[in-house]
Design a protein around this motif. Structure first.
Motif, PDB file in Angstrom:
ATOM      1  N   ASN A  35       0.701  -1.075   0.014  1.00 22.93           N
ATOM      2  CA  ASN A  35       0.072   0.050  -0.101  1.00 22.93           C
ATOM      3  C   ASN A  35       0.797   1.519   0.086  1.00 22.93           C
ATOM      4  OD1 ASN A  35      -2.471  -1.258   0.005  1.00 22.93           O
ATOM      5  ND2 ASN A  35      -2.744  -1.277   2.107  1.00 22.93           N
ATOM      6  N   GLU A  36       1.869   1.267   0.566  1.00 25.21           N
ATOM      7  CA  GLU A  36       2.897   2.366   0.723  1.00 25.21           C
ATOM      8  C   GLU A  36       3.716   2.609  -0.849  1.00 25.21           C
ATOM      9  OE1 GLU A  36       5.536   1.687   4.017  1.00 25.21           O
ATOM     10  OE2 GLU A  36       3.793   1.882   5.310  1.00 25.21           O
ATOM     11  N   VAL A  37       4.116   1.537  -1.369  1.00 22.58           N
ATOM     12  CA  VAL A  37       5.102   1.670  -2.430  1.00 22.58           C
ATOM     13  C   VAL A  37       4.532   1.246  -3.788  1.00 22.58           C
ATOM     14  CG1 VAL A  37       7.004   1.608  -1.052  1.00 22.58           C
ATOM     15  CG2 VAL A  37       6.317  -0.431  -1.993  1.00 22.58           C
ATOM     16  N   GLY A  38       3.344   0.462  -3.842  1.00 20.43           N
ATOM     17  CA  GLY A  38       2.861   0.026  -4.931  1.00 20.43           C
ATOM     18  C   GLY A  38       3.756  -1.466  -5.547  1.00 20.43           C
ATOM     19  N   ALA A  39       3.288  -1.996  -6.381  1.00 19.49           N
ATOM     20  CA  ALA A  39       3.805  -3.249  -7.088  1.00 19.49           C
ATOM     21  C   ALA A  39       5.182  -3.201  -7.574  1.00 19.49           C
ATOM     22  CB  ALA A  39       2.726  -3.663  -8.111  1.00 19.49           C
ATOM     23  N   GLU A  40       5.540  -2.028  -8.212  1.00 17.50           N
ATOM     24  CA  GLU A  40       6.586  -2.080  -9.018  1.00 17.50           C
ATOM     25  C   GLU A  40       7.710  -1.612  -7.773  1.00 17.50           C
ATOM     26  OE1 GLU A  40       7.062   0.968 -11.974  1.00 17.50           O
ATOM     27  OE2 GLU A  40       5.274   0.341 -13.001  1.00 17.50           O
ATOM     28  N   LYS A  41       7.691  -1.281  -6.614  1.00 19.68           N
ATOM     29  CA  LYS A  41       8.590  -1.114  -5.950  1.00 19.68           C
ATOM     30  C   LYS A  41       8.576  -1.894  -4.641  1.00 19.68           C
ATOM     31  CE  LYS A  41       9.261   4.133  -6.786  1.00 19.68           C
ATOM     32  NZ  LYS A  41       9.328   5.324  -6.110  1.00 19.68           N
ATOM     33  N   PHE A  42       7.523  -3.009  -4.815  1.00 20.14           N
ATOM     34  CA  PHE A  42       7.474  -4.029  -3.805  1.00 20.14           C
ATOM     35  C   PHE A  42       8.563  -5.104  -4.027  1.00 20.14           C
ATOM     36  CE2 PHE A  42       5.624  -7.864  -2.245  1.00 20.14           C
ATOM     37  CZ  PHE A  42       5.090  -7.518  -0.889  1.00 20.14           C
ATOM     38  N   SER A  43       9.310  -5.478  -2.905  1.00 22.00           N
ATOM     39  CA  SER A  43      10.082  -6.687  -2.972  1.00 22.00           C
ATOM     40  C   SER A  43      10.208  -7.346  -1.661  1.00 22.00           C
ATOM     41  CB  SER A  43      11.554  -6.113  -3.134  1.00 22.00           C
ATOM     42  OG  SER A  43      12.044  -5.605  -2.004  1.00 22.00           O
ATOM     43  N   ILE A  44      10.486  -8.723  -2.100  1.00 22.28           N
ATOM     44  CA  ILE A  44      10.540  -9.510  -0.721  1.00 22.28           C
ATOM     45  C   ILE A  44      11.466  -9.330   0.490  1.00 22.28           C
ATOM     46  CG2 ILE A  44      11.208 -12.020  -0.151  1.00 22.28           C
ATOM     47  CD1 ILE A  44       9.521 -13.055  -2.231  1.00 22.28           C
ATOM     48  N   ARG A  45      12.625  -8.635  -0.406  1.00 23.23           N
ATOM     49  CA  ARG A  45      13.922  -8.157   0.558  1.00 23.23           C
ATOM     50  C   ARG A  45      13.242  -6.920   1.357  1.00 23.23           C
ATOM     51  NH1 ARG A  45      19.547  -7.788   0.161  1.00 23.23           N
ATOM     52  NH2 ARG A  45      19.527  -9.217  -1.486  1.00 23.23           N
ATOM     53  N   LYS A  46      12.401  -6.279   0.885  1.00 30.97           N
ATOM     54  CA  LYS A  46      11.992  -4.997   1.928  1.00 30.97           C
ATOM     55  C   LYS A  46      10.940  -5.595   2.925  1.00 30.97           C
ATOM     56  CE  LYS A  46      12.417  -1.329  -1.549  1.00 30.97           C
ATOM     57  NZ  LYS A  46      11.407  -0.669  -2.510  1.00 30.97           N
ATOM     58  N   VAL A  47      10.200  -6.723   2.632  1.00 30.46           N
ATOM     59  CA  VAL A  47       9.283  -7.188   3.434  1.00 30.46           C
ATOM     60  C   VAL A  47       9.923  -7.894   4.488  1.00 30.46           C
ATOM     61  CG1 VAL A  47       7.119  -8.790   3.905  1.00 30.46           C
ATOM     62  CG2 VAL A  47       7.366  -7.597   1.690  1.00 30.46           C
ATOM     63  N   ALA A  48      10.966  -8.617   4.110  1.00 34.91           N
ATOM     64  CA  ALA A  48      11.741  -9.376   5.083  1.00 34.91           C
ATOM     65  C   ALA A  48      12.515  -8.533   6.127  1.00 34.91           C
ATOM     66  CB  ALA A  48      12.959  -9.961   4.385  1.00 34.91           C
ATOM     67  N   SER A  49      12.911  -7.329   5.720  1.00 26.65           N
ATOM     68  CA  SER A  49      13.497  -6.168   6.542  1.00 26.65           C
ATOM     69  C   SER A  49      12.544  -5.698   7.365  1.00 26.65           C
ATOM     70  CB  SER A  49      13.957  -5.125   5.796  1.00 26.65           C
ATOM     71  OG  SER A  49      14.554  -4.005   6.528  1.00 26.65           O
ATOM     72  N   LEU A  50      11.001  -5.638   7.188  1.00 27.81           N
ATOM     73  CA  LEU A  50      10.203  -5.160   7.983  1.00 27.81           C
ATOM     74  C   LEU A  50       9.650  -6.278   9.131  1.00 27.81           C
ATOM     75  CD1 LEU A  50       7.497  -3.481   5.349  1.00 27.81           C
ATOM     76  CD2 LEU A  50       8.793  -2.398   7.191  1.00 27.81           C
ATOM     77  N   CYS A  51       9.880  -7.574   8.841  1.00 26.47           N
ATOM     78  CA  CYS A  51       9.728  -8.697   9.839  1.00 26.47           C
ATOM     79  C   CYS A  51      10.937  -9.006  10.409  1.00 26.47           C
ATOM     80  CB  CYS A  51       9.428  -9.822   8.938  1.00 26.47           C
ATOM     81  SG  CYS A  51       7.842  -9.743   8.150  1.00 26.47           S
ATOM     82  N   ASN A  52      12.150  -8.348  10.228  1.00 25.05           N
ATOM     83  CA  ASN A  52      13.451  -8.393  11.008  1.00 25.05           C
ATOM     84  C   ASN A  52      13.912  -9.864  10.868  1.00 25.05           C
ATOM     85  OD1 ASN A  52      13.710  -5.788  12.122  1.00 25.05           O
ATOM     86  ND2 ASN A  52      12.056  -6.294  13.691  1.00 25.05           N
ATOM     87  N   VAL A  53      13.847 -10.390   9.556  1.00 19.33           N
ATOM     88  CA  VAL A  53      14.545 -11.636   9.319  1.00 19.33           C
ATOM     89  C   VAL A  53      15.345 -11.396   8.072  1.00 19.33           C
ATOM     90  CG1 VAL A  53      12.402 -12.865  10.098  1.00 19.33           C
ATOM     91  CG2 VAL A  53      12.407 -12.330   7.549  1.00 19.33           C
ATOM     92  N   SER A  54      16.270 -12.470   7.908  1.00 22.30           N
ATOM     93  CA  SER A  54      17.102 -12.629   6.885  1.00 22.30           C
ATOM     94  C   SER A  54      16.334 -12.467   5.492  1.00 22.30           C
ATOM     95  CB  SER A  54      17.900 -13.745   6.792  1.00 22.30           C
ATOM     96  OG  SER A  54      17.351 -15.041   6.403  1.00 22.30           O
ATOM     97  N   HIS A  55      17.276 -11.968   4.437  1.00 21.75           N
ATOM     98  CA  HIS A  55      16.472 -11.778   3.276  1.00 21.75           C
ATOM     99  C   HIS A  55      16.146 -13.042   2.599  1.00 21.75           C
ATOM    100  CE1 HIS A  55      17.495  -7.866   3.612  1.00 21.75           C
ATOM    101  NE2 HIS A  55      18.776  -7.577   3.114  1.00 21.75           N
ATOM    102  N   ALA A  56      16.673 -14.311   3.171  1.00 25.70           N
ATOM    103  CA  ALA A  56      16.503 -15.569   2.515  1.00 25.70           C
ATOM    104  C   ALA A  56      15.380 -16.315   3.299  1.00 25.70           C
ATOM    105  CB  ALA A  56      17.689 -16.435   2.742  1.00 25.70           C
TER     106      ALA A  56
END
Length: 197
Positions: free
Chosen positions: A24-45
């Motif tokens: 909702n903040e960045v839209g589909a184009e700027k959305f990434s799994i890496r960014k979501v992982a960071s929000l969850c405080n987990v590794s990128h993998a």
């Protein structure tokens, strides 16, 4: 503590919830799994144990949003199944309540560009999949039949009812107007006044 040792509950659900906020903040184009992982405080993998790519995560977010919305409406539809008028009133209130209390769902489901899932034709409405609109449509049909509305008027009446509750939900969720009292009482009064065909 290792980053991918997730300790705040279910990682998959957290990825979906944080993914919803990010989308909702960045839209589909700027959305990434890496960014979501960071929000969850987990590794990128770590997210890749649940989702193979960002499209799969976005699909899971969509399923999560629409299923929760549909379940919320179904609960009310079932509770008031013996009274078509009260059911459509309570369903309308539930629709508004759900979207006002979950503005992230509202934005994702209706305020971002997506393919239309409901097709309006001259004599009928057709949904491409089983969704929350089907619940609303079926309850609206029962109500219209109960007050002997002509079949050829069903579509326009259903769209009008849907537009009313959706408009109220959107205006209340985004503070288009301010109201000091209980917004659900306001919604109920508006619905009762306008659903007298």
């Amino acid at each position: 503590m290792q980053k991918d040792k997730y300790h705040h509950g279910d990682l998959k659900e957290s990825l979906i919830k944080n993914g919803l906020k990010l989308f909702n903040e960045v839209g589909a184009e700027k959305f990434s799994i890496r960014k979501v992982a960071s929000l969850c405080n987990v590794s990128h993998a770590a997210p890749y144990k649940h989702f193979k790519n960002k499209e799969e995560l976005i699909n899971a977010i969509s399923e999560y949003v629409f299923n929760n919305f549909k379940d919320s409406l179904n609960e009310v539809a079932e509770k008031y199944k013996d009274d078509p008028y009260e059911r459509i009133i309570e369903l309308g209130k539930q629709y508004v309540w759900f979207m006002v209390e979950n503005p992230d769902y509202l934005k994702f489901a209706f305020l971002t560009k997506n393919e239309s899932i409901t097709v309006i034709e001259e004599t009928e409405l057709e949904s491409r999949e089983d969704n929350a609109f089907n619940v609303f449509e079926n309850c609206a049909l029962d109500f219209l039949k109960s007050i002997n509305v002509k079949k050829e008027e069903y579509n326009q009446d259903i769209i009008a009812m849907w537009s009313m509750v959706h408009g109220l939900a959107t205006m209340l969720a985004y503070n288009t107007f301010s109201y000091e009292g209980c917004y659900l009482e306001l919604v109920e009064n508006i619905l009762r006044k306008n659903l007298k065909f």
